[in-house]
Scaffold this motif. Sequence first.
Motif, PDB file in Angstrom:
ATOM      1  N   HIS A   1       1.031   7.337   0.023  1.00 39.97           N
ATOM      2  CA  HIS A   1       0.501   6.400   1.018  1.00 39.97           C
ATOM      3  C   HIS A   1       1.585   5.869   1.947  1.00 39.97           C
ATOM      4  N   THR A   2       2.692   6.608   2.085  1.00 38.24           N
ATOM      5  CA  THR A   2       3.851   6.074   2.808  1.00 38.24           C
ATOM      6  C   THR A   2       3.574   5.788   4.280  1.00 38.24           C
TER       7      THR A   2
ATOM      8  N   HIS B   1      -5.196  11.070  -1.959  1.00 43.61           N
ATOM      9  CA  HIS B   1      -3.985  11.063  -1.132  1.00 43.61           C
ATOM     10  C   HIS B   1      -2.877  11.786  -1.894  1.00 43.61           C
TER      11      HIS B   1
ATOM     12  N   ALA C   1       1.264   4.152   5.535  1.00 45.67           N
ATOM     13  CA  ALA C   1       0.647   2.844   5.742  1.00 45.67           C
ATOM     14  C   ALA C   1       1.556   1.920   6.539  1.00 45.67           C
TER      15      ALA C   1
ATOM     16  N   VAL D   1       0.841  -1.201   0.000  1.00 42.39           N
ATOM     17  CA  VAL D   1       0.000   0.000   0.000  1.00 42.39           C
ATOM     18  C   VAL D   1       0.876   1.252   0.000  1.00 42.39           C
ATOM     19  N   SER D   2       1.949   1.235   0.780  1.00 41.39           N
ATOM     20  CA  SER D   2       2.768   2.442   0.948  1.00 41.39           C
ATOM     21  C   SER D   2       3.437   2.885  -0.343  1.00 41.39           C
TER      22      SER D   2
END
Length: 305
Positions: free
Chosen positions: A80-81, A76, A83, A67-68
């Motif tokens: 998404h870091t 976003h 996550a 995800v990240s």
Amino acid sequence: MLNVDGVHPDAGPVKRIATATIGVGLVVLAIKYYAYYVTGSVALYSDALESIVNVVAGIIALWAVSVSFAPADSDHHFGHTKAEYFSAVVEGALIIVAALLILREAWDAYQSPRALDAPMLGIAINSSATVINLVWAQFLIRAGRARRSPALAADGRHIMADVVTSVGVLAGLAIASVTGWHVLDPIMAALVAVNILREGWHVVTSSLSGLMDQAMEPGEEERVRSIISGHAEGALEVHDLKTRIAGRALFIEFHMVVPEAMTVGDAHEICDRIEEALQGAFAHATVQIHVEPEGEIKQTGVPVV
């Protein structure tokens, strides 16, 4: 910085490391459970139980890093870091649950201590798993730091804590087998649980700091100031420097004061020079510079060389 296809260059390596962590965890779990099976030791059982947590945490970490690395989207804008911080928080919670289960088993065994079956064989089997964990934990910690991955670093610290507790367990079992003090087995299990609780608390608190937009370490922030100062020739002052860390991403923003007569093009050239220098020193940095006219000078910011 993304590749031409929009994928972060670290995405593949980090995902492969996270996947391998699950495989290593399963191998170590099987070895430790076999050591418990041949001895009946509650301390070795506690060691195996912690390995179950390692496997589950590895699965969560794989999801989190996947995800990240997703690129920024309409919902976003900054990516998404973060996550990975959620992964580390969940891992910390799992560690605490495992510790409580171990304490329960240790209490039951303490009330009815018994001699162990083939203790030296169990120690030898468990030792091999401990060596595997030691090597992999060191690798994960280095990889997590190099690729700015909180999930990998948290996994590495947890597994390293597992190594420390395993060494303590093995030492306790060796003493118990020589002296006949069978009560040492549940006592060692309880000590394992206490150490796991400590590590779980550390993992959770360090991850929460990341979720709260923690700034860079003072030494690293001073390095940022030095780079700005050395590449801002033509500007009058830089002030209101702010930094925040979000997983592998680093955000740096500040105000730069320039002479009233300076053209937009010249000011932009200074900004490009500073941004290039900062991104050369910090691979995952996003730099935002707000240019201000001479009247905004504060005489309290970063001096320009």
